[in-house]
Scaffold this motif. Structure first.
Motif, PDB file in Angstrom:
ATOM      1  N   GLY A 303       0.813  -1.225   0.000  1.00  0.00           N
ATOM      2  CA  GLY A 303       0.000   0.000   0.000  1.00  0.00           C
ATOM      3  C   GLY A 303       0.840   1.264   0.000  1.00  0.00           C
ATOM      4  O   GLY A 303       2.019   1.267  -0.351  1.00  0.00           O
ATOM      5  N   ASP A 304       0.193   2.304   0.426  1.00  0.00           N
ATOM      6  CA  ASP A 304       0.826   3.633   0.413  1.00  0.00           C
ATOM      7  C   ASP A 304       1.580   3.846   1.719  1.00  0.00           C
ATOM      8  O   ASP A 304       0.990   4.004   2.780  1.00  0.00           O
ATOM      9  CB  ASP A 304      -0.280   4.677   0.266  1.00  0.00           C
ATOM     10  CG  ASP A 304       0.266   6.089   0.340  1.00  0.00           C
ATOM     11  OD1 ASP A 304       1.501   6.250   0.331  1.00  0.00           O
ATOM     12  OD2 ASP A 304      -0.559   7.021   0.400  1.00  0.00           O
ATOM     13  N   ILE A 305       2.893   3.815   1.631  1.00  0.00           N
ATOM     14  CA  ILE A 305       3.674   3.994   2.862  1.00  0.00           C
ATOM     15  C   ILE A 305       4.561   5.232   2.754  1.00  0.00           C
ATOM     16  O   ILE A 305       5.595   5.330   3.396  1.00  0.00           O
ATOM     17  CB  ILE A 305       4.526   2.748   3.189  1.00  0.00           C
ATOM     18  CG1 ILE A 305       5.404   2.373   1.997  1.00  0.00           C
ATOM     19  CG2 ILE A 305       3.651   1.601   3.611  1.00  0.00           C
ATOM     20  CD1 ILE A 305       6.420   1.294   2.333  1.00  0.00           C
ATOM     21  N   ARG A 306       4.135   6.177   1.932  1.00  0.00           N
ATOM     22  CA  ARG A 306       4.925   7.402   1.787  1.00  0.00           C
ATOM     23  C   ARG A 306       5.184   8.061   3.135  1.00  0.00           C
ATOM     24  O   ARG A 306       4.286   8.130   3.976  1.00  0.00           O
ATOM     25  CB  ARG A 306       4.188   8.394   0.882  1.00  0.00           C
ATOM     26  CG  ARG A 306       4.209   8.009  -0.569  1.00  0.00           C
ATOM     27  CD  ARG A 306       3.420   8.982  -1.390  1.00  0.00           C
ATOM     28  NE  ARG A 306       1.988   8.889  -1.104  1.00  0.00           N
ATOM     29  CZ  ARG A 306       1.093   9.716  -1.618  1.00  0.00           C
ATOM     30  NH1 ARG A 306       1.469  10.687  -2.423  1.00  0.00           N
ATOM     31  NH2 ARG A 306      -0.181   9.589  -1.335  1.00  0.00           N
ATOM     32  N   GLY A 307       6.382   8.528   3.299  1.00  0.00           N
ATOM     33  CA  GLY A 307       6.709   9.245   4.532  1.00  0.00           C
ATOM     34  C   GLY A 307       7.169   8.342   5.657  1.00  0.00           C
ATOM     35  O   GLY A 307       7.617   8.813   6.691  1.00  0.00           O
ATOM     36  N   LEU A 308       7.060   7.024   5.457  1.00  0.00           N
ATOM     37  CA  LEU A 308       7.503   6.111   6.506  1.00  0.00           C
ATOM     38  C   LEU A 308       8.945   5.686   6.246  1.00  0.00           C
ATOM     39  O   LEU A 308       9.376   5.593   5.094  1.00  0.00           O
ATOM     40  CB  LEU A 308       6.624   4.861   6.540  1.00  0.00           C
ATOM     41  CG  LEU A 308       5.148   5.069   6.852  1.00  0.00           C
ATOM     42  CD1 LEU A 308       4.443   3.716   6.937  1.00  0.00           C
ATOM     43  CD2 LEU A 308       4.993   5.818   8.160  1.00  0.00           C
ATOM     44  N   PRO A 309       9.676   5.366   7.299  1.00  0.00           N
ATOM     45  CA  PRO A 309      11.051   4.886   7.099  1.00  0.00           C
ATOM     46  C   PRO A 309      11.085   3.628   6.244  1.00  0.00           C
ATOM     47  O   PRO A 309      12.070   3.359   5.569  1.00  0.00           O
ATOM     48  CB  PRO A 309      11.530   4.598   8.525  1.00  0.00           C
ATOM     49  CG  PRO A 309      10.653   5.409   9.405  1.00  0.00           C
ATOM     50  CD  PRO A 309       9.332   5.508   8.713  1.00  0.00           C
ATOM     51  N   THR A 310       9.994   2.869   6.263  1.00  0.00           N
ATOM     52  CA  THR A 310       9.952   1.641   5.470  1.00  0.00           C
ATOM     53  C   THR A 310       9.702   1.911   3.984  1.00  0.00           C
ATOM     54  O   THR A 310       9.652   0.987   3.185  1.00  0.00           O
ATOM     55  CB  THR A 310       8.840   0.713   5.996  1.00  0.00           C
ATOM     56  OG1 THR A 310       7.679   1.497   6.256  1.00  0.00           O
ATOM     57  CG2 THR A 310       9.279   0.015   7.265  1.00  0.00           C
ATOM     58  N   SER A 311       9.559   3.154   3.613  1.00  0.00           N
ATOM     59  CA  SER A 311       9.339   3.469   2.191  1.00  0.00           C
ATOM     60  C   SER A 311      10.658   3.664   1.449  1.00  0.00           C
ATOM     61  O   SER A 311      10.671   4.056   0.297  1.00  0.00           O
ATOM     62  CB  SER A 311       8.493   4.738   2.060  1.00  0.00           C
ATOM     63  OG  SER A 311       9.232   5.863   2.507  1.00  0.00           O
ATOM     64  N   ILE A 312      11.774   3.407   2.134  1.00  0.00           N
ATOM     65  CA  ILE A 312      13.096   3.673   1.560  1.00  0.00           C
ATOM     66  C   ILE A 312      13.819   2.359   1.263  1.00  0.00           C
ATOM     67  O   ILE A 312      13.704   1.396   2.017  1.00  0.00           O
ATOM     68  CB  ILE A 312      13.931   4.516   2.559  1.00  0.00           C
ATOM     69  CG1 ILE A 312      13.319   5.904   2.722  1.00  0.00           C
ATOM     70  CG2 ILE A 312      15.382   4.624   2.116  1.00  0.00           C
ATOM     71  CD1 ILE A 312      13.974   6.746   3.796  1.00  0.00           C
ATOM     72  N   VAL A 313      14.565   2.359   0.158  1.00  0.00           N
ATOM     73  CA  VAL A 313      15.448   1.214  -0.134  1.00  0.00           C
ATOM     74  C   VAL A 313      16.892   1.702  -0.053  1.00  0.00           C
ATOM     75  O   VAL A 313      17.242   2.729  -0.656  1.00  0.00           O
ATOM     76  CB  VAL A 313      15.178   0.633  -1.536  1.00  0.00           C
ATOM     77  CG1 VAL A 313      16.111  -0.555  -1.802  1.00  0.00           C
ATOM     78  CG2 VAL A 313      13.726   0.211  -1.676  1.00  0.00           C
ATOM     79  N   TYR A 314      17.712   0.986   0.704  1.00  0.00           N
ATOM     80  CA  TYR A 314      19.125   1.328   0.829  1.00  0.00           C
ATOM     81  C   TYR A 314      19.957   0.322   0.038  1.00  0.00           C
ATOM     82  O   TYR A 314      19.682  -0.881   0.073  1.00  0.00           O
ATOM     83  CB  TYR A 314      19.567   1.267   2.301  1.00  0.00           C
ATOM     84  CG  TYR A 314      18.899   2.285   3.189  1.00  0.00           C
ATOM     85  CD1 TYR A 314      19.439   3.553   3.369  1.00  0.00           C
ATOM     86  CD2 TYR A 314      17.714   1.972   3.866  1.00  0.00           C
ATOM     87  CE1 TYR A 314      18.818   4.490   4.190  1.00  0.00           C
ATOM     88  CE2 TYR A 314      17.092   2.905   4.688  1.00  0.00           C
ATOM     89  CZ  TYR A 314      17.646   4.160   4.848  1.00  0.00           C
ATOM     90  OH  TYR A 314      17.030   5.077   5.667  1.00  0.00           O
ATOM     91  N   SER A 315      20.986   0.814  -0.624  1.00  0.00           N
ATOM     92  CA  SER A 315      21.859  -0.104  -1.358  1.00  0.00           C
ATOM     93  C   SER A 315      22.678  -0.928  -0.364  1.00  0.00           C
ATOM     94  O   SER A 315      22.799  -0.564   0.814  1.00  0.00           O
ATOM     95  CB  SER A 315      22.803   0.688  -2.265  1.00  0.00           C
ATOM     96  OG  SER A 315      23.878   1.191  -1.502  1.00  0.00           O
ATOM     97  N   THR A 316      23.238  -1.998  -0.848  1.00  0.00           N
ATOM     98  CA  THR A 316      23.999  -2.876   0.054  1.00  0.00           C
ATOM     99  C   THR A 316      25.445  -2.414   0.218  1.00  0.00           C
ATOM    100  O   THR A 316      26.169  -2.938   1.055  1.00  0.00           O
ATOM    101  CB  THR A 316      24.020  -4.323  -0.482  1.00  0.00           C
ATOM    102  OG1 THR A 316      24.597  -4.295  -1.797  1.00  0.00           O
ATOM    103  CG2 THR A 316      22.627  -4.914  -0.530  1.00  0.00           C
ATOM    104  N   GLN A 317      25.840  -1.452  -0.595  1.00  0.00           N
ATOM    105  CA  GLN A 317      27.236  -1.016  -0.542  1.00  0.00           C
ATOM    106  C   GLN A 317      27.504  -0.194   0.719  1.00  0.00           C
ATOM    107  O   GLN A 317      26.860   0.821   0.952  1.00  0.00           O
ATOM    108  CB  GLN A 317      27.544  -0.161  -1.768  1.00  0.00           C
ATOM    109  CG  GLN A 317      29.018   0.022  -1.980  1.00  0.00           C
ATOM    110  CD  GLN A 317      29.305   1.048  -3.069  1.00  0.00           C
ATOM    111  OE1 GLN A 317      28.400   1.545  -3.731  1.00  0.00           O
ATOM    112  NE2 GLN A 317      30.573   1.361  -3.225  1.00  0.00           N
TER     113      GLN A 317
END
Lengths: 869, 439
Positions: A303-317
């Motif tokens: 769903g719509d999780i804009r603004g939540l920390p879980t809406s971000i993807v971090y690279s593995t580097q």
């Protein structure tokens, strides 16, 4: 709000002094030797009262005193009359009183009287926080310029200078930059792109002007939502150390402490930082969010999780620095050696020097106790956090306890204190390897040692020196534009966009652009002040085509609208004609075909082609109409076409998603005859404006203080005069109220210097008309201290050209540089340092580097005294 | 040297201040010998805007009594309390740039926006300074999604103690409990409290040792730094000394704290802690940021699956989602009133000396110019405010005028709050407090 008051002391303005010095007083003045800084051992009755009687009470007597101020009964300094004495101090120190046409006290007598009042006020006001005016940078010019740079009269004996031993609290920006080093890896210097933010540069303010520490933004490869969603979702903490000064020199050592709220917040932030040092984005995200496969993570985003920390993807580097804190936390159990390494690493990272054995042991013990109580995971994080509150992590000591006093009682800084003082003079991060080595090897103990290191660092562009740029920000005050809240309608009237935060964003961009322009001038290092005042170069963004443009007059706006309409009509006429032509041809064909009962295939084909032609022509007309409708014109501004080579400016980490500040800039030339130097750039002009209009008084004050070296007494609290609210009048017309005698004594020093900038509106656009009439840009330099400068000016450009040639302006610039790097106001004892610094600047062709070397190798920088200065 | 009150003031803005004590309202103040009547104020800021149609009774166009009208469904939980309710419509915040959120500008009455630092002290902080002294004059709590409250347990978006001086709000009830009641806790909370106490004691010792033999000019400045730790530690000690009394007020730590099912479990727990800080007398000013001053926020516990920003794009009147959220807010307001009413104070109850200010940091809706900024007041603040009525203003006075009224009611005369004459010429057609709302 523009206050148009004058200092209470200007009640003394028309003081008529008739009593000459008595013979006995003259004798005293002439026979005594005055040493600046030495306590004036004199009494009210036998000294101060006599001064007042001789020089003041004829006008400010018991009956009908000038300005309603009687000094007839002014007794010894006490808490009740302190305000009056402060006004007397300002007027006499500034040589405003006695008025020039009257007999003047001897130089020494004036100095003694001024010092006596300051001493008395300091003593009497100690329970009310003391009397700090002589130490206030805004009062730095109260020290007589002629005495600093000219010959000293007999009777004044200087003593070798030194600065007081002291603690110097770090600034919010220094603090954030220091913390940033723990969790973010900044790119190394790239000589091909020297403007880009790089390791050693300061952490800049973000898109909205807020100073924040960002966590993990360099690993974000995807986020859900737009700019605000991003800003909400990322982890950041604002600066917790406070500053109260918006204009001028921001950080003397005695300005600030750290209060308990700040300390507790630092402790909390420390835990976040330590956790991030140990775990990276895992400390702020779920494990599944750390992936190079954006799609797989998106599949888990429900769903719509804009603004939540879980809406971000971090690279593995992994890009953050991997430090002993990481080593400690990534292993099972607690290894004493690793814990010690983490303690020592953090201590040096936060204080810039290695801990002593005792310090190391103290923090190790705390960490161990904490781990014992809470276990390793929680205990180590809490247990290491006190290092963030070590005195030397928040205050830089210059206590000079190690050396021996010389014959004047001064102690020279040495080793770590000297090394860190030199480092701090140029940088916000810890000493580079060579300086570190020099300190450790005992090669930071002499003037030559300092010269060697300063010259080395100045010559190396890869060693970033943000403190130099900070000096120029403090000196010019061009970095306030984004913080000046503008009335929306008044802003629109200037010709710039008032939509959303466009103007504020443009101003923060303009600050970064001006930073870069200054760096370019510094890179040349020739006639630096003059170049900054007169350069025709502009570092610009696209928005600057408007900001460096010219505001149309009403007629021009009307003409622009008409021209656009005509252009539209002309553009559409071609398409309309084409359509009409196609329709005509189709109609004719149809008519001709109607005459034939059975059109053949060729005719059918021809008909179809004509029908297609009509459709095509209609589509073209529709497209052209749409295009014109969507086309935006700024009829209010004749935009400039700024072009030139590409370069970069230093901007914040990504703080607002795709709306974050961008570093791309161009180096262009400003329209000739309209701009000259950074005082005519929107960044400076808007920084010296208010919500509704220009701030001619503030601009004038800037010129008076920062270029001419004059002083302005404080506005008395009893004065709350306002400029009249007359929307149909120009600012100059509304400022008529400041020309009343009561106000003019002070405003004469500011207004005629600020009004020439009326050639620009309050968004910084050049203009030739105001209120539909030709704008009046005249002004005057009055009583500057250099007769060659005095006289009327036609506009700001003429005024700047004249001042830029002035040696006095150079000297005043040197005085400000002294204050910035010494962290205090100059005294007469600093005259040799100032003269030498000016000589170095001048003889090296206006070299900032030479000026800095001179200042940093001066006694004022190297020596500390343990008595008050 | 900063005086003790200033120190406490400073601490109030701290995040993890190892608090420790309390002077409870009447009772703890009495311990200090103060004779001042306690007063307290609560700001409840719901984000996404406060549409006036969700609070003004149907058909009510002019100012008048609420006695014979029915409150709209979204605020229906307040129906039994409407005799102490004052609905104000027609203030404005045009100068605060409130679209999406005015952030610090909502309580500061100045321009705010995302990423813009506070331009001055906010009204809640200013009031905390002048209301009768409590242990921690100002407490801020923020309610948000579970993820945001976990990973960013303290943020600063609404309150400030001065220009560039944000005040952090607390969003993790476990941390807040430890801060307020660590001294009376047991188990893990107690251990953490003790570890933190130990840390602060040692920091104080180290700081004091490093302050020895400083130059005279620096002793005072550095002394303030050391004094800050002394106060933190001293307060904790004093809190411990009144632990028995605090036990009467401290909420029980239950599974909502440690194993919340929804974010609303934490919202409720935070509210409990906020109320207890008022009833125990730890604080005199409570700021509640529902949505934490930003444009997001979550209320899954109410069955609202939509995320915050979408909520702002919806029309609020008649919207079942917004009815749920507003009713939830209203129930929280009722809880505050009930709790304060249950505690005797002076000749009445705590609620008699209290005012609740309910509004939004977004004026009337998410994308707004701020031309209308509805507010509800609950309580009369010792008789200072009219109650049981609706007041329709003409849109010419800014929220700053309401804030000036609050200051006046708290005993500090104020013609304008955070608004100079020049700005006032554009945005305020009068001066001084709102006479329409004061009793």
């Amino acid at each position: 709000m523009i206050r148009v008051g004058i200092a209470a002391s200007t009640f003394l303005a028309s003081l008529l002094l008739i009593a000459p010095l008595s013979v006995s007083q003259l004798a005293i003045a002439q026979s005594e030797t005055y040493t600046p800084g030495q306590k004036i051992d004199k009494e009210y009755a036998t000294f101060a009262r006599q001064f007042l009687d001789s020089h003041c009470v004829d006008c400010h007597g018991a009956t009908e005193p000038e300005g309603g101020l009687s000094l007839n009964d002014l007794g010894p300094v006490d808490e009740v009359n302190a305000g009056t004495w402060e006004a007397v101090w300002a007027q006499v120190t500034l040589k405003e009183m006695p008025p020039p046409e009257m007999d003047q006290p001897a130089v020494v007598q004036r100095l003694q009287f001024s010092d006596w009042i300051a001493d008395e006020l300091s003593h009497v006001m100690r329970e009310q926080g003391g009397f700090h005016a002589p130490q206030d940078p805004e009062k730095g010019n109260f020290v007589d310029h002629q005495l600093l740079f000219g010959p000293l009269p007999d009777g004044i004996k200087l003593k070798p200078t030194a600065s007081p031993a002291r603690l110097w609290r770090v600034t919010p920006q220094e603090h954030i930059t220091r913390l940033n080093e723990l969790i973010n890896t900044e790119p190394e210097y790239d000589p091909e792109k020297p403007g880009l933010r790089t390791h050693g540069d300061v952490v800049p303010t973000n898109h909205g002007g807020e100073l924040k520490l960002y966590f993990g933004t360099d690993r974000i490869i995807y986020w859900q939502g737009g700019t605000v969603a991003y800003a909400t979702a990322v982890k950041s903490v604002p600066a917790v150390l406070s500053t109260a000064r918006a204009h001028g020199l921001e950080n003397y050592p005695d300005f600030y402490t750290v209060n308990s709220a700040e300390a507790t917040q630092i402790l909390s932030i420390a835990e976040d930082i330590l956790r991030y040092m140990a775990e990276g984005p895992l400390s702020i995200a779920e494990p599944y969010q750390i992936s190079d496969d954006i799609r797989s993570v998106r599949n888990r985003m429900k769903g719509d999780i804009r603004g939540l920390p879980t809406s971000i993807v971090y690279s593995t580097q992994v890009v953050r620095p991997l430090t002993p804190v990481y080593d400690l936390m990534s292993e099972e159990g607690v290894d004493d050696q690793r814990l010690q390494a983490a303690v020592d690493y953090l201590f040096e990272a936060l204080t810039f020097r290695p801990p002593t054995e005792k310090e190391s042991l103290q923090y190790l013990t705390i960490a161990k106790q904490s781990i014992e109580t809470l276990g390793k995971d929680e205990g180590a994080i809490l247990g290491l956090s006190p290092i963030f509150l070590d005195r030397d992590a928040l205050f830089r000591p210059e206590l000079a306890k190690a050396g021996s006093p010389d014959q004047y009682g001064r102690v020279m800084l040495q080793d770590w204190e000297l090394g860190l003082a030199v480092n701090h003079a140029l940088r916000y991060i810890k000493p580079d390897e060579q300086l570190h080595k020099a300190i450790v090897e005992g090669r930071m103990r002499t003037r030559d040692d300092v010269k060697r290191e300063v010259e080395r660092m100045l010559a190396d562009d890869s060693i970033r020196k943000p403190r130099i740029l900070q000096f120029f920000r403090d000196y010019f005050d061009y970095d306030r534009g984004g913080y000046i809240c503008k009335d929306s309608r008044a802003l629109a009237a200037t010709g710039v966009s008032n939509r959303g935060t466009a103007h504020y964003n443009a101003m923060f961009d303009a600050t970064a652009s001006t930073d870069r322009l200054i760096e370019l001038v510094l890179a040349e290092d020739k006639d630096v002040l003059k170049q900054l005042l007169t350069t025709n170069k502009v570092v610009a963004t696209k928005a600057d085509n408007v900001y460096f443009g010219r505001r149309h007059s009403k007629e021009e706006t009307r003409a622009s609208i008409a021209a656009a309409k005509q252009a539209e009509q002309e553009a559409l006429k071609t398409e309309t004609d084409a359509l009409e032509n196609a329709q005509q041809q189709l109609a004719e064909l149809k008519a001709s075909l109607e005459e034939n009962a059975e059109p053949d295939d060729a005719q059918q084909k021809d008909l179809k082609a004509h029908q297609q032609a009509v459709i095509k022509a209609k589509n073209k007309l529709d497209a052209a109409t749409k295009k014109w409708k969507e086309k935006t014109f700024n009829h209010n501004v004749a935009e400039v076409d700024l072009t030139g080579p590409e370069l970069f400016a230093r901007v914040s980490r990504r703080s607002f998603g795709k709306g974050s500040m961008q570093p791309e800039r161009i180096l262009a030339e400003a329209p000739e005859g309209q701009r000259l130097g950074i005082l005519t750039h929107p960044a400076w002009l808007v920084s010296h404006s208010d919500a509704m209009d220009n701030h001619a008084i503030r601009r004038g004050r800037w010129i008076r203080e920062r270029l001419l070296g004059g002083g302005i007494p404080d506005v008395p609290i009893t004065v709350d005069a306002m400029l009249p609210d007359e929307p149909d009048k120009t600012l100059r017309e509304r400022m008529r109220v400041t020309t009343e005698t009561y106000c003019w004594t002070c405003h004469e020093k500011m207004d005629p210097l600020g009004l020439p900038f009326e050639m620009f509106n309050h968004a910084g656009l050049f203009r030739e008309t105001e209120q539909d009439k030709p704008v009046d840009t005249t002004g005057a330099i009055i009583d500057s201290g250099d007769p060659n400068l005095d006289g009327e000016v036609a506009n700001a450009i003429e005024m700047i050209e004249r001042i830029a040639e002035s040696e006095r302006a150079e000297q005043v610039f040197v005085r400000h540089a002294f204050r910035f790097w010494m962290g205090r106001n100059e005294t007469l004892n600093d005259a040799p340092v100032l003269q030498e610094a000016h000589r170095a600047y001048k003889e090296n062709g206006g070299s900032m580097n030479a000026l800095i070397v001179s200042l940093l190798t001066s006694d004022a920088f190297l020596y500390r005294s343990h008595s008050a200065h | 040297m900063l005086n003790r009150r200033m120190m406490l003031q400073g601490m109030a803005t701290g995040v993890g201040a190892a608090l420790g004590t309390s002077l409870v309202p009447g009772n703890l103040l009495a311990a200090t010998g103060s004779q001042t009547t306690p007063k307290r104020i609560i700001f409840f800021m719901q984000n996404q805007g406060f549409d006036p149609r969700t609070c003004i009774p149907e058909g009510m166009k002019r100012s008048g009594s609420l006695a014979k009208v029915k409150l709209p469904e979204p605020i229906s939980p307040l129906e039994p309390y409407k005799d102490r309710l004052h609905i104000i419509n027609g203030l404005h915040g045009l100068h605060t740039s409130p679209s999406h959120s005015a952030f610090f500008g909502a309580l500061g009455g100045y321009r705010g926006s995302d990423g813009v630092p506070p331009a001055g002290a906010t009204i809640d902080y200013e009031l905390s300074k002048i209301l009768p002294q409590t242990l921690l004059p100002h407490l801020c709590i923020g309610m948000d999604s579970m993820e945001n409250m976990s990973t960013k347990p303290t943020i600063a978006t609404l309150s400030a103690s001065g220009a560039g001086q944000p005040i952090f709000m607390h969003s993790n009830p476990n941390h807040l409990y430890q801060m307020l009641y660590g001294g009376i806790a047991s188990g893990d909370i107690r251990r953490r409290h003790e570890a933190r106490s130990n840390i602060f004691n040692q920091i104080e010792q180290l700081a004091a040792a490093e302050g020895k033999a400083l130059p005279i000019a620096d002793q005072r400045r550095y002394g303030q730094y050391v004094q800050g730790f002394k106060d933190v530690n001293g307060l904790r000690d004093r809190l411990d000394s009144v632990a028995d009394r605090l036990r009467d007020f401290a909420p029980e730590v239950d599974s909502r704290y440690t194993s919340p099912e929804f974010e609303t479990d934490w919202h409720d727990a935070l509210l409990d802690l906020g109320i207890s800080a008022l009833t125990s007398g730890i604080t005199n000013t409570l700021t509640i940021g529902s949505g934490r001053g930003e444009i997001f926020g979550a209320w899954k516990g109410l069955g609202v699956e939509q995320q915050g920003h979408n909520l702002g794009h919806m029309d609020q009147p008649g919207n079942p989602i917004w009815i749920k959220i507003r009713q939830y807010n209203s129930r929280m307001l009722v809880r505050i009133m009930e709790e304060l009413e249950s505690i005797p104070e002076g000749s009445g109850t705590m609620m008699d000396h209290t005012l609740i200010v309910y509004t939004s940091n977004n004026a009337d809706r998410q994308h707004t110019s701020g031309a209308n900024w509805p507010v509800m007041l609950l309580g009369n603040f010792d008789g200072a405010f009219k109650t049981g009525c609706f007041t329709q203003l003409d849109g010419k006075r800014p929220i700053n005028a309401l804030y000036a009224s609050l200051l006046c009611a708290a005993g500090q005369s104020c013609d304008r709050f955070n608004m100079n004459e020049k700005i006032a010429q554009k945005f305020d057609n009068s001066i001084g407090p709102l006479k329409e709302v004061l009793a």
